[in-house]
Every structure is written in C-alpha cells, then in structure tokens.
Design an enzyme around this catalytic site. Structure first.
Site, PDB file in Angstrom:
ATOM      1  NE  ARG A  80      -4.550   1.278   1.407  1.00 16.11           N
ATOM      2  CZ  ARG A  80      -6.222   0.995   1.595  1.00 16.11           C
ATOM      3  NH1 ARG A  80      -5.856   0.162   2.411  1.00 16.11           N
ATOM      4  NH2 ARG A  80      -6.997   2.106   0.979  1.00 16.11           N
ATOM      5  CB  CYS A  81       3.677   2.415   0.101  1.00 10.51           C
ATOM      6  SG  CYS A  81       5.303   1.234  -1.202  1.00 10.51           S
ATOM      7  CD  GLU A 124      -0.573   2.852  -3.385  1.00  8.23           C
ATOM      8  OE1 GLU A 124       0.015   1.591  -3.047  1.00  8.23           O
ATOM      9  OE2 GLU A 124      -0.222   3.841  -4.124  1.00  8.23           O
TER      10      GLU A 124
HETATM   11  N1  MCN Z   1     -11.680   6.404  -6.618  1.00 11.65           N
HETATM   12  C1  MCN Z   1     -12.238   7.863  -7.030  1.00 11.65           C
HETATM   13  N2  MCN Z   1     -11.674   9.038  -7.048  1.00 11.65           N
HETATM   14  C2  MCN Z   1     -11.181   9.565  -7.072  1.00 11.65           C
HETATM   15  C3  MCN Z   1      -9.512   8.496  -6.710  1.00 11.65           C
HETATM   16  C4  MCN Z   1      -9.901   6.816  -6.931  1.00 11.65           C
HETATM   17  O1  MCN Z   1     -14.247   7.273  -7.020  1.00 11.65           O
HETATM   18  N3  MCN Z   1     -10.280  10.865  -6.847  1.00 11.65           N
HETATM   19  C5  MCN Z   1     -11.917   5.551  -5.666  1.00 11.65           C
HETATM   20  C6  MCN Z   1     -11.583   4.455  -7.674  1.00 11.65           C
HETATM   21  O2  MCN Z   1     -12.196   4.594  -9.104  1.00 11.65           O
HETATM   22  C7  MCN Z   1     -11.204   3.154  -7.189  1.00 11.65           C
HETATM   23  C8  MCN Z   1     -10.925   3.434  -5.665  1.00 11.65           C
HETATM   24  O3  MCN Z   1     -11.195   4.600  -5.584  1.00 11.65           O
HETATM   25  O4  MCN Z   1     -12.217   2.577  -7.297  1.00 11.65           O
HETATM   26  C9  MCN Z   1      -8.558   3.503  -5.828  1.00 11.65           C
HETATM   27  O5  MCN Z   1      -8.737   4.237  -6.771  1.00 11.65           O
HETATM   28  P1  MCN Z   1      -7.242   4.451  -7.462  1.00 11.65           P
HETATM   29  O6  MCN Z   1      -6.430   5.176  -6.054  1.00 11.65           O
HETATM   30  O7  MCN Z   1      -7.133   4.562  -8.702  1.00 11.65           O
HETATM   31  O8  MCN Z   1      -6.276   3.049  -7.083  1.00 11.65           O
HETATM   32  P2  MCN Z   1      -6.511   1.732  -7.528  1.00 11.65           P
HETATM   33  O9  MCN Z   1      -7.725   1.001  -7.750  1.00 11.65           O
HETATM   34  O10 MCN Z   1      -4.898   1.621  -8.139  1.00 11.65           O
HETATM   35  O11 MCN Z   1      -5.675   1.047  -5.767  1.00 11.65           O
HETATM   36  C10 MCN Z   1      -4.535   0.450  -6.006  1.00 11.65           C
HETATM   37  C11 MCN Z   1      -4.239   0.403  -4.582  1.00 11.65           C
HETATM   38  C12 MCN Z   1      -3.564  -0.072  -3.902  1.00 11.65           C
HETATM   39  S1  MCN Z   1      -1.493   0.480  -4.324  1.00 11.65           S
HETATM   40  C13 MCN Z   1      -3.897  -0.523  -2.864  1.00 11.65           C
HETATM   41  S2  MCN Z   1      -2.081  -1.583  -1.826  1.00 11.65           S
HETATM   42  C14 MCN Z   1      -4.395  -0.897  -2.077  1.00 11.65           C
HETATM   43  C15 MCN Z   1      -6.109  -0.096  -2.522  1.00 11.65           C
HETATM   44  O12 MCN Z   1      -6.279   0.207  -3.625  1.00 11.65           O
HETATM   45  N4  MCN Z   1      -5.061  -2.624  -2.607  1.00 11.65           N
HETATM   46  C16 MCN Z   1      -6.596  -2.387  -1.850  1.00 11.65           C
HETATM   47  N5  MCN Z   1      -6.643  -0.104  -1.505  1.00 11.65           N
HETATM   48  C17 MCN Z   1      -7.121  -1.981  -1.865  1.00 11.65           C
HETATM   49  N6  MCN Z   1      -8.292  -1.881  -0.973  1.00 11.65           N
HETATM   50  C18 MCN Z   1      -9.043  -2.831  -1.134  1.00 11.65           C
HETATM   51  N7  MCN Z   1     -10.250  -3.265  -1.107  1.00 11.65           N
HETATM   52  N8  MCN Z   1      -8.526  -4.142  -1.514  1.00 11.65           N
HETATM   53  C19 MCN Z   1      -6.575  -3.842  -1.764  1.00 11.65           C
HETATM   54  O13 MCN Z   1      -6.644  -4.584  -2.258  1.00 11.65           O
HETATM   55 CU1  CUM Z   2       1.817  -0.150  -3.454  1.00 10.85          CU
HETATM   56  S1  CUM Z   2       0.762  -1.198  -2.969  1.00 10.85           S
HETATM   57 MO1  CUM Z   2      -0.340  -1.254  -4.034  1.00 10.85          MO
HETATM   58  O1  CUM Z   2       0.928  -0.721  -5.308  1.00 10.85           O
HETATM   59  O2  CUM Z   2      -0.921  -2.749  -5.213  1.00 10.85           O
END
Ligand code: MCN
Ligand code: CUM
Length: 794
Positions: free
Chosen positions: A369-370, A739
């Site tokens: 988560r980074c 994250e």
């Molecule tokens: N979102 C939104 N509006 C924004 C940004 C994001 O509504 N301005 C929503 C997105 O559409 C998405 C969620 O929030 O549904 C997360 O979006 P985003 O920040 O783009 O992250 P990712 O989808 O790429 O998710 C990855 C991130 C990571 S790297 C880790 S580690 C982590 C995390 O997400 N692992 C998770 N949150 C998690 N949550 C769950 N339930 N399970 C994991 O394994």
């Molecule tokens: Cu940095 S853990 Mo997340 O990137 O899947």
C-alpha cells in the site's frame, strides 16, 4: 427531454453502492480456490526451516512412494529445464526451487503434486533434506560487515552483500545549505518490515492443454498482462498461447504484484503432467515468504533557519532486501520513489543516498500500500519535520505552515526532480487543525500534564506521486507504463467496458461505469466492467501504486469520448442535420437552436447497428491507450490525538481527523472506504504489526497470534474531511487515493505518541510502537530501536 440528472444515473460524484458487493458480502465471490477443473491435481511447497544453509542432499524417494503422489520437483529438476532461477521485477534473479543453498527461512525447496492437498503435504513431509547450516544475516549492518558471508554467491562478480547503490539530488548545493544553517536536526530510525497479509493468500491453477498447446493460468495477480509477458519470456512459450485469468481477488495490497516460485513450479508441473495443477498458499506460507514491505533504515539531517524554514535535507537510506531483490518498481529507480520525500514542502536542495543489502530474509521491499516506497518517504519526512519542530521549539503545525507550498507555487519542481501538479495545502491543514480543535487540545495537554496524564497530538501532511507512468520515465522490465480501456456499446445502449487494470477490492466495477456514465449519459447500471483476463482485456500494467484512476480511469474517459464522437455522427444522421449543428448534453444530442429535436445515446447505439449512414462502419465501440503526462499528486493531512499510560506504556487513540484532497471524487463513498481502510492499516503498522527475526534468522510473526491484524474492536473511529483540487492534467480531474492514508497515516500516530513523551528527551521509538517499547523509553529516557535481531526469548 433535457439532460439527465447525473447523480440519479450513477455518474461522477454519485455515492453509488458497490456492485461487486452483491456477491462479496453474500459469499458468492469467485476466487481462485473456488475453481475446480476436471482432473485437477494439487501442489504443496516444502519450505526451508533454516535461514542460511548449504543443501547437502535431497532424498525424495519416500515421497514418491506415497499413493496419490504424482510428481516431486526439486531445484535440480527445475535446473534441467533452465527454470531453477527466475528473473525478478528489479533485474535480479530469484530461486524458484533452491539448488545450491537456502537463503531465508521459508524458502521454497521442493514441490509435491498429488491427488489432493493433504497427500501433497504428506509428500512434502516425507522428503529428507540434509542441510549444512551457515551463519544467518538479519540486518544490513551485519550484511555489510567485512567478514560477512556472501549470501548471493550464485551471482557472478558478487563479492559482498551490496545489492544496489543509488543517489539523487545535488551534493554540493546541499553542503552549502547546511553550512548556512542555524540548526541541524538529525534523526535515525528503522521502518520495520510489514506484511500486506490480504485475507486471500496467493494461489494459482495452471492448466496446460497438450491438445491445443495453450496454457491457461488462473491466479491471484494484480497485474495479469505483466505475468503473461514474464511467463512468455521465462517459460519460452508463445505469448498468444498464454492466458492469464485473475478472477475475484481477496485483497492485494501489493502482495499480489510479484511473481512467486509457486506460480512457476505449478506451471511446469501442469506441462509435465498434462493436467491442471492447483496451488493454494497457506497463511504461514504467505506471511513468511511473500512480498514484504519496508525494512528500511534512515539516517537523516535537516538544515534549518531558526524561524523554522527548511534550507536543505540529507537522507541516507539503507534497505534490507532479503535474499533476492524482488521489488516491483520502475526500473530507473532503485529505491522506488523514495525521492518523493519533501515534495509538499518548499525545500530548495537535498541529497538522498541509498544502498540495499542482501540478508537471509524473505525478499522484501515489495510495495505494501505504497506507490513504490513512498510510504517510507512520507514517514521519514513527517518524523523529520516533527523532530525539527521539537529541536527548534516551534509548534508542529506552525513549522508546516512555514514550509508547505502555497497555492501559487504549482506546478512545482521538487529538489529531486518531480513536478507536483496542484494542491491547496494550507486550506487542508487549516481544515484539519480546526476539526481537531488544535489550540484547545494544546491547552488541555498542558493542564493534563500537570495532573500526570500524558496526552499527545501528531500531525502528518503529505503528498504522494500516484499514477505511474508517464512512459518517458517509467517502465517495468522495459515495458513502458501506460494503460488502456475498451468500450463496446450494444444495440440497446447497454455496454461492456474492459480495462488493463485489475481490481482487488477497490471497486472498479462500480467506479469505471460511473466514468462512462459521466461521459455518455448511459446509466451506470447499464455498464458492465470486466478486468483480469488477458484474452479479453486490453493490455495494461495492472493495479498497484494507486495508478488505476490516474491511468486506466483516464483511459476510460478517453475511450468514452471516442465513442461519443462516433455517436455524434450517428445523431447528425438521425436528426438530418450536419454534425456541426449537433450539441451534446448528458445522455443526448440535440439540434442547435432546436433543443426539442434530439437523439439519445441509446438511439444512437441502435442506429449504429440498424440505421447507420451510407459508408459508415457499423458498430459503436473503441479503445484508448492512455500515457499520462505526469503523475497525480493528492494531498492529505492526518491528525491523531492519543493518551499514553505512563505505568504500562499502552497508548489509546482519542481522535483521528483526516483531510484528503484526491481531486475530483468519482465515488465519494468508495473514496472514504479507501481512506478508512488505509488509516486502519496505518494504525496497525504504528501500533501492533510486528514482523521480525531472531539472530538465527527465525521469523517471528509468521502467524496471526504474533502478527496482529486490527479488528473492529481495536480500530479507532475516523473523522473524514474533503478538499477538492481537480488534477489539471487528468481528463476528469481525478487523482489517485487508494494508498494515501496508509502512506501518510503512520507518522500521525507515531508523532502523537512522541508528542506525549515530549518532556522525556526520547527522540525515537521504532514502529510498531509497542507498549513495552514506550514503557522502556519512559523508564530510561532513551530511544528504543526495533531493528532485528530481537532476543529470541522475547
Ligand atoms: N476513486 C474515486 N475517486 C478518486 C480516486 C479514486 O472514486 N479521485 C476510486 C477508484 O475509482 C477506485 C478506488 O477509489 O475504485 C481506488 O482508486 P485508486 O486510487 O486509483 O487506486 P487503485 O484502484 O489503483 O487501487 C490500488 C490501491 C493500492 S496500490 C493498494 S495497495 C490497495 C488499495 O488500492 N489495495 C487494496 N486499496 C485497496 N482496497 C481493497 N479493498 N483491497 C486492496 O487490496
Ligand atoms: Cu504499493 S501496494 Mo499497491 O501498489 O498494490
């Protein structure tokens, strides 16, 4: 007819209920372990009990004798097929099954494939391995000692345990700035190993079909397309004959990015046996051998003017990589994006030096988560700022006010080369301080202290680079970092959207449909989202580093716009006007000057299949690849208040206030869920999650009795606040958020405990800030290190 109500159709900004929860909360999810293929066999892994040892001999004969055992694979058998070692995502190699030595406790030594998993386990127990123990190294200091045994003696030219050296910044200018400083503030600390520990462990089913020559692998991966490319290269199979399917994933948190030996051994076993082979990791296997985060040591100095202005920073980081350098990170950057430290502050110059050391521990440094070591960057930064404030006798909020970037400074080029896009840092800080009642708490704190009570308040302010690439600077194993989306609108106006990302619980099935809804006016419920099958999904780099919204989410908006452009032509045809005379409002085209004459997006979709103009290609679909111009830079303020019990060292959280600015929120409820989840993990890292090693390299914390996951009982309540600074370069103004709270949260908790101990002279207690450490610090008035080795009786 007029434009649709965007919230009512589940568009941008709607707190739409998560569509995936219909199956998740009713136990109807479909995970790898739910898949049963005809004739499927089961694989178990025999792991090393020792941290460092030469393998003298392996006798598998007893295992082969057990009825139901179909295959026993050793490192030597893998070596015959050139598969004993595999490449890692950081240009290192990792043993699939050990041949020469074992290099960490829990390392994969043999696998057994049998009719059921219990027979396979019995098979593992029947294998006799003779080891010749070697001294174990459990921290970088031991690794760098002149007489240390060379762990990676398999690597040609490797004469010590150093794995990489890296440096960024301006050494000379930093020296000059330090020479001008009124005060130099120093801090040394260790960010401990932590483990993502998703509820679902890793696993795969490899299914090689000898008839067609096609290999299908169902697996728990956050990045299916990268795995396909890796399998093509490692196993030398043609890429179009490999299909990676990632079904529902029970949490990833970075744990499911790397390539693990179990996947590779399972694939070879299926090819050799011509049958599907399932491998499902158990909890202790997951906790002891896969994807650790952090394990980084910091030695830092900050040059300050007496009024609190930061003149320069100098950070030296040493990473404990474990036995193999298996980090998933952009290939240019050897410590991920550690150099994002201080990006939210006005810091003119700085120098970061880093080195990695191999140790006899499971491969570490994988992101948890980074966004690639940003968690360490922000923790170090916020601990350094807190220490500087204490050294100068300046209030912790005030020192931030004096150094945080002001709104007129964007875009801002940092001392380490990033371009921070936008933000309203002071507004966020003020909102947070106001919400927690900062001044009042400070007064209460003084009064409480007079009565012997230790109250503390901790602030953490941070920005985070989310959304790798751009492809100019970011690649993994040479593959440029971008993403994609593919949208097909059916005749009745319903649609299917596919992306190259892979949700693990973040809610992409809900939120991507909302972007389509925003761009096209198709109700979100009419859009199904599919990810994770490389045969159907367009190429993408997967979901980690909170890159999905910044990259894949942008691709969704872009593909929807392409579809809308074609729908406009169809509308012009239906309305019998020229395209230039057609206007758009949500869900509908209309004739300029005659708004009552219009065609809905659904009518355009029908026309694409039944009434297209002469010469127009039928259908309504498209794809988009998105190469982001920059990373997105969300900002957050986390403020925590605690009370420390001086008798026991136990600390209780009183309040947690969070202010998050992740630009435009697609789904506010999902964003809040992400923040709460991240804060829970932050609290766990700060307070209880303890993964360490004794002097012999035995792992302490490979089960949930020792490695504590917070339940609802321990987890404090969170008070969330919002600021919106739209991302200037993202098509819908969104920034990543997944994250932020896990990245910025830990320092707020840890700073709060240290603030409570302010009068004791204690500068640093390493995480997890366990009660016995706090108690020890209070007793001795000295810092407490958490670095391994630990006493084995503790
Ligand atoms: N979102 C939104 N509006 C924004 C940004 C994001 O509504 N301005 C929503 C997105 O559409 C998405 C969620 O929030 O549904 C997360 O979006 P985003 O920040 O783009 O992250 P990712 O989808 O790429 O998710 C990855 C991130 C990571 S790297 C880790 S580690 C982590 C995390 O997400 N692992 C998770 N949150 C998690 N949550 C769950 N339930 N399970 C994991 O394994
Ligand atoms: Cu940095 S853990 Mo997340 O990137 O899947």
């Amino acid at each position: 007819m007029t434009a649709l109500d965007e919230t009512a159709i589940g568009g941008l900004g709607a707190s739409r209920r998560r569509v995936e929860d219909a199956r998740f909360v009713r136990g109807r999810g479909h995970y790898v372990d739910d898949i049963h293929l005809p004739g499927m066999l089961h694989m178990e892994i025999l792991r090393s009990p020792l941290a460092h040892a030469r393998i003298v001999s392996i006798d598998t004969s007893k295992a082969w004798e057990i009825p139901g055992v179909r295959l026993v694979l050793t490192g030597e058998m893998m070596a015959q097929r050139n598969l004993a070692w595999m490449p890692t995502l950081s240009y290192d190699t990792q043993a699939v099954l050990a041949t020469d030595k074992v290099r960490f406790q829990g390392q994969e030594v043999c696998v057994v494939v049998a009719d059921d998993p219990y027979i396979a386990k019995d098979g593992c127990e029947a294998i006799v391995v003779e080891y010749e123990a070697l001294p174990a190294i459990v921290n970088p200091e031991q690794a760098a000692a002149p007489d240390a045994p060379v762990i990676r003696d398999d690597k040609e030219g490797q004469t010590d345990n150093t794995c990489y050296r890296w440096e960024v910044g301006d050494a000379a200018a930093t020296e000059r700035a330090f020479a001008q400083a009124d005060v130099v503030s120093s801090l040394k600390l260790h960010y401990p190993r932590s483990h993502p520990s998703p509820i679902e462990c890793c696993g795969s089913i490899a299914d090689y079909d000898a008839g067609t020559g096609k290999l299908t692998v169902y697996m728990t991966t956050q990045a299916p397309h990268i795995i396909r490319a890796a399998v093509a290269l490692v196993a030398e199979l043609p890429e179009h004959m490999i299909r990676i399917v990632s079904p529902d994933i029970g949490g990833g948190f970075g744990n499911k990015v790397p390539i693990y030996p179990g996947y590779v051994a399972g694939i070879l076993a299926s090819i050799l046996l011509g049958k599907p082979v399932k491998w499902i990791e158990d909890k202790s296997g997951n906790l002891s051998s896969t994807g650790f985060g952090r394990d980084m040591y910091l030695d830092a100095q900050m040059a300050l003017r007496s009024d609190g202005k930061i003149l320069a920073v100098r950070m030296h980081a040493v990473t404990d990589q474990g036995a193999f350098f298996a980090d998933a990170q952009p290939s240019k950057f050897k410590v991920g994006l550690l150099h994002s430290a201080f990006a939210c502050y006005d810091v003119p110059v700085g120098l970061i030096t880093a080195e990695g050391q191999y140790t006899n521990k499971a491969p570490g440094g994988v992101a948890y988560r980074c966004s690639f070591r940003v968690t360490e960057a922000m923790f170090f930064q916020e601990r350094m700022v807190a220490a500087a404030a204490a050294d100068l006798g300046i209030d912790a909020a005030e020192i931030r006010r004096r150094n945080l970037l002001t709104d007129d400074r964007f875009p801002h080029r940092t001392a380490f080369g990033f371009l921070v896009d936008s933000g309203q840092y002071h507004k966020c800080l003020d909102l947070g301080l106001d919400a927690i009642g900062y001044e009042e708490f400070k007064r209460d704190q003084v009064a409480a202290r007079e009565r012997g009570r230790l109250l503390g308040i901790g602030i953490s302010t941070m920005t985070e680079p989310l959304g790798a690439g751009n492809s100019r600077e970011y690649d993994i194993l040479g593959i440029k970092m971008f993403d994609s989306a593919e949208l097909r609108v059916h005749m009745t106006g319903k649609a299917i959207l596919r992306t190259g990302a892979k949700t693990q619980g973040q809610g992409h099935e809900t939120t991507w449909a909302q972007i389509v809804s925003h761009e096209l006016g198709i109700p979100a419920d009419d859009v199904i989202v599919e990810e994770g099958d490389t045969d159907t999904a367009p190429f993408g780099m997967g979901t980690y580093a909170s890159r999905s919204t910044p990259v894949a989410g942008a691709a969704v908006a872009m593909v929807a716009r392409k579809v809308r452009a074609k729908a406009r032509k169809l509308a012009a045809h239906l309305l019998e006007v020229s395209e230039e005379d057609v206007e758009w409002e949500l869900g509908r085209f209309y004739v300029r000057g005659a708004p009552e004459r219009g065609a809905t997006i659904q009518e355009c979709a029908a026309a694409a299949y039944s009434n297209m103009p002469d010469g127009m290609e039928p259908g309504l679909e498209n794809n988009a690849y998105y190469d982001p111009p920059n990373l997105t830079w969300p900002f957050a303020v986390y403020i925590v208040t605690v009370e420390v019990d001086p008798e026991t060292g136990v600390w209780d959280v009183l309040r947690v206030v969070a202010v998050d600015d992740c630009g435009v929120r697609i789904n506010p409820m999902i964003v809040e869920g992400q923040i709460m989840g991240g804060l829970t993990e932050a609290y766990a890292m700060a307070n209880m999650q303890f993964q360490t090693y004794d002097a012999d390299g035995n792992q302490v914390g490979s089960n949930y009795m020792d490695y504590l996951l917070p339940t609802a009982w321990e987890t404090p309540g969170f008070e969330l606040h919002e600021v919106v600074t739209p991302c200037p370069h993202h098509p819908i103004g969104a920034k990543g958020v997944g994250e932020c709270a896990a990245v910025g949260g830990p320092a707020a908790f840890v700073n709060a405990v240290h603030d409570a101990l302010a009068s004791t002279g204690v500068r640093n207690i390493d995480m997890p800030v366990l009660p016995d450490r706090v108690w020890q610090a209070l007793q001795d008035g000295r810092d407490v290190s958490g670095a391994p080795p630990v006493r084995s009786d503790s």
